[in-house]
Design a protein around this motif. Structure first.
Motif, mmCIF file in Angstrom:
data_model
loop_
_atom_site.group_PDB
_atom_site.id
_atom_site.type_symbol
_atom_site.label_atom_id
_atom_site.label_comp_id
_atom_site.label_asym_id
_atom_site.label_seq_id
_atom_site.Cartn_x
_atom_site.Cartn_y
_atom_site.Cartn_z
ATOM 1 N N ASP A 284 1.124 -1.216 -0.132
ATOM 2 C CA ASP A 284 0.238 0.039 0.068
ATOM 3 C C ASP A 284 0.765 1.190 -0.121
ATOM 4 O O ASP A 284 1.968 0.907 0.469
ATOM 5 N N ASP A 285 0.504 2.906 0.127
ATOM 6 C CA ASP A 285 0.810 3.717 0.034
ATOM 7 C C ASP A 285 1.670 4.121 1.576
ATOM 8 O O ASP A 285 2.788 4.714 1.147
ATOM 9 N N ASP A 286 1.665 3.469 2.273
ATOM 10 C CA ASP A 286 1.905 3.906 3.377
ATOM 11 C C ASP A 286 3.523 2.081 3.828
ATOM 12 O O ASP A 286 4.179 2.420 4.654
ATOM 13 N N GLY A 287 3.796 1.558 2.896
ATOM 14 C CA GLY A 287 4.934 0.381 2.821
ATOM 15 C C GLY A 287 4.845 -0.789 3.843
ATOM 16 O O GLY A 287 5.220 -1.032 3.769
ATOM 17 N N LYS A 288 3.543 -0.793 4.030
ATOM 18 C CA LYS A 288 3.214 -2.182 4.354
ATOM 19 C C LYS A 288 2.797 -2.911 3.589
ATOM 20 O O LYS A 288 2.589 -2.812 2.012
ATOM 21 N N VAL A 289 2.345 -4.467 4.059
ATOM 22 C CA VAL A 289 3.341 -5.320 2.863
ATOM 23 C C VAL A 289 1.804 -6.209 3.389
ATOM 24 O O VAL A 289 1.489 -6.566 4.221
ATOM 25 N N TRP A 290 1.154 -6.354 2.193
ATOM 26 C CA TRP A 290 -0.056 -7.133 2.753
ATOM 27 C C TRP A 290 0.281 -8.541 1.510
ATOM 28 O O TRP A 290 1.018 -8.805 0.863
ATOM 29 N N ALA A 291 0.075 -9.322 2.309
ATOM 30 C CA ALA A 291 0.100 -11.207 1.645
ATOM 31 C C ALA A 291 -1.116 -12.191 2.172
ATOM 32 O O ALA A 291 -1.676 -11.876 3.177
ATOM 33 N N GLY A 292 -1.085 -13.257 1.192
ATOM 34 C CA GLY A 292 -2.620 -14.243 1.139
ATOM 35 C C GLY A 292 -1.867 -15.242 0.954
ATOM 36 O O GLY A 292 -0.497 -15.393 0.237
ATOM 37 N N THR A 293 -2.199 -15.953 2.182
ATOM 38 C CA THR A 293 -1.567 -17.418 2.217
ATOM 39 C C THR A 293 -2.401 -18.758 1.899
ATOM 40 O O THR A 293 -3.579 -17.977 1.729
ATOM 41 N N ASN A 294 -1.679 -19.290 1.875
ATOM 42 C CA ASN A 294 -3.361 -20.645 1.189
ATOM 43 C C ASN A 294 -3.682 -21.629 2.387
ATOM 44 O O ASN A 294 -4.465 -22.427 2.073
ATOM 45 N N ALA A 295 -3.854 -21.236 3.419
ATOM 46 C CA ALA A 295 -4.708 -21.545 3.885
ATOM 47 C C ALA A 295 -5.045 -20.715 5.739
ATOM 48 O O ALA A 295 -5.975 -21.510 6.065
ATOM 49 N N GLY A 296 -4.377 -19.912 5.961
ATOM 50 C CA GLY A 296 -4.786 -18.790 6.675
ATOM 51 C C GLY A 296 -4.975 -17.854 7.085
ATOM 52 O O GLY A 296 -4.727 -16.092 7.597
ATOM 53 N N GLY A 297 -5.864 -16.871 5.369
ATOM 54 C CA GLY A 297 -6.031 -15.702 5.297
ATOM 55 C C GLY A 297 -5.493 -14.931 4.834
ATOM 56 O O GLY A 297 -4.081 -15.324 4.230
#
Length: 544
Positions: A284-297
């Motif tokens: 995102d614009d604030d440098g935060k990392v969004w990550a998607g997992t295989n079974a944990g959301g």
């Protein structure tokens, strides 16, 4: 009046962030509320491989039951024309890629390559002429180098040069690197490199200027190389790798050092995640990392604090993430976040809809509002917000979330509740705040953290005993307008004579306690007066 002020306070709290955070003294209401895009929107896609946004803004959905294009209102399925031998032979489109020439490519689950025909709004098979010794091969990924040259990753030949005009695919032989084992790559437009990953190494290739091909620029031994599933570059040019266990690794391309973010099962929720993995990454614009997992959301990582915020499916909440198997996270051009799942379709998160923060009152505790009764506020700058409440001022730092409460002393309030109705900055070169309160006109010095009460100068028409100052407006010449109650009276303040003068703008005596008034940018006074169930609005120009 209180309802309007409270609503405006909520709106001003929006700039806290583009996504929910957990700040001290702050609780979030419904931090992740998703819009599920299902059959009502024309998308019956349940198992989704990828989501992609092209340069024109269309969102494409690559699903097990077909390819869909979303125009902002409905999902349109991309179907083969019956009897068309060149049409999309396999509806299972696994990946999309748009190059700098605005050509949209599709790769199917079985490794076939297709090109989009914009005139006919369909895809046609792109037949490749393989060089000698390079048999027909399944294509896994299409990449464009910094120069505009296209490359292909095939299952058997690894990294290959793609000559589009002649439709020729040529395996690359790169000194010092095992290009045949490359199974994932990404272009770096800043460093002018092509990053490629094998089972045990991470390579940075640089394009040759004299001849078509790549040369090895640098190589890194990444201990957990076999676990890598996805690669992305952030705005700072750092390379992020997601993989099994689950974990994230960040490569600082300037120093060549890795930083590993490894998460325990406890941090990723109640589910057993011993065999989990990170499938997708975005920023995102604030440098935060969004990550998607295989079974944990999904989760959001703050690299600075190394803290995470979980996003998971809740069976009791229809607005939660639809499924915990996340295949792709996409942040579109409008800042909305799209999350595709394998098992329950597509989710759309609109930050502007859900960024409502609730500041709670916790008496006798630090970093909380001093009162539940909030009447007004004044925005000092992009970070600092003054909030007027019963018994004092609150100063909120929207960047840190910290709150300071400055209580009005008993000698001013006389032991009674003192409500603050209006806040305005003092004259130029003065940091003093002017406060309209239920105990008259007060001044607050932020440096001394002290309140003082208005003392009438000689010939001033604002009586010192005037107990209720309802509104304050500062004029362009640094003068002030005060609206008092009991009955409503308008006063003008001259900064040179330091005196208030009564104005005859309000011709009739108004005693309505429900009156709402506001000064606009042209310094007009707008008032609403309740009379027998009707609201009468008048506008009068204030004179100087």
């Amino acid at each position: 009046m209180k309802f309007v002020s409270t609503l405006l306070l909520y709106l001003l709290l929006l700039p806290f962030s583009s996504y929910p955070q957990h700040l001290v003294g702050q609780n979030w209401v419904k931090p992740f509320e998703f819009e599920r895009l299902d059959e009502k929107s024309g998308s019956n896609a349940s198992d989704i491989y990828r989501i992609y946004q092209d340069k024109t803004g269309f969102i494409w959905i690559c699903a097990a039951n077909g390819l869909f294009r979303y125009d902002g209102k409905v999902f349109l399925p991309v179907k083969n024309e019956e009897g068309d031998p060149l049409g999309l032979g396999d509806d299972h489109v696994y990946r999309l890629f748009e190059d700098s020439a605005n050509r949209l490519w599709a790769i199917t689950e079985f490794g076939e390559l297709y090109l989009y025909n914009q005139r006919r709004s369909n895809f046609f098979r792109f037949h490749i002429n393989y060089e000698a010794g390079c048999n027909s091969e399944k294509i896994a990924q299409l990449i464009e180098g910094p120069s505009g040259q296209l490359y292909v990753i095939s299952n058997s030949y690894g990294l290959c040069l793609f000559d589009v005009p002649h439709a020729i695919l040529s395996p690359l032989s790169i000194t010092g690197a095992n290009a045949k084992k490359v199974f994932r790559a990404i272009a770096d437009p800043v460093q002018k490199n092509l990053w490629a990953h094998t089972a045990d190494s991470l390579y940075a290739f640089r394009e040759e200027k004299s001849a078509a091909g790549l040369r090895l620029d640098s190589a890194y031994d990444y201990a957990n190389g076999t676990s890598t599933v996805t690669m992305e570059l952030d705005k700072g040019g750092n390379l992020w790798l997601g993989g099994w266990y689950p974990e994230l690794a960040k490569l600082n391309v300037r120093t060549g050092t890795f930083e590993l973010f490894k998460f325990t099962n406890e941090k990723l929720g109640k589910d057993k995640l011993n065999h989990n993995r990170v499938n997708t990454i975005c920023f995102d614009d604030d440098g935060k990392v969004w990550a998607g997992t295989n079974a944990g959301g999904a989760f959001i990582l703050d690299p600075l604090t190394r803290s995470i915020t979980m996003i998971q499916h809740d069976e009791k909440n229809e607005s939660s993430l639809s499924h915990n198997t996340v295949t792709k996270i996409l942040r579109d051009k409008d800042g909305n976040v799209w999350i595709s799942t394998w098992g329950n379709g597509l989710n759309k998160y609109i930050p502007a809809r859900t960024q409502f923060g609730l500041l709670r009152c916790r008496p006798n505790l630090k970093n909380a509002l001093g009162s539940l009764q909030v009447s007004t506020f004044y925005e000092m700058d992009s970070n600092l917000l003054w909030i007027g409440s019963n018994d004092g001022l609150n100063l909120l730092n929207r960047k840190t979330g910290n709150i300071q409460f400055f209580k009005i002393p008993g000698q001013i309030s006389k032991g009674q509740v003192c409500s603050i109705y209006a806040i305005q900055p003092g004259p130029r070169q003065s940091q003093t705040l002017w406060l309209g309160t239920s105990h008259g006109l007060l001044f607050f010095d932020p440096n001394k953290k002290a309140y003082t009460k208005w003392r009438a100068a000689e010939a001033s028409e604002l009586p010192v005993e005037q107990e209720l100052v309802y509104f304050i407006d500062r004029t362009e010449d640094q003068g002030y307008h005060l609206l008092t109650y009991g009955p409503y009276t308008l006063f003008h303040y001259n900064t040179q004579t330091k005196r208030f003068v009564r104005d005859s703008i309000i011709e009739k005596t108004i005693q309505d306690p429900n009156l709402i008034a506001v000064f606009d940018r042209q310094h007009h006074l707008w008032m609403s007066v309740e009379r027998e169930g009707y609201i009468q609005v008048r506008s009068q120009k204030k004179t100087t």
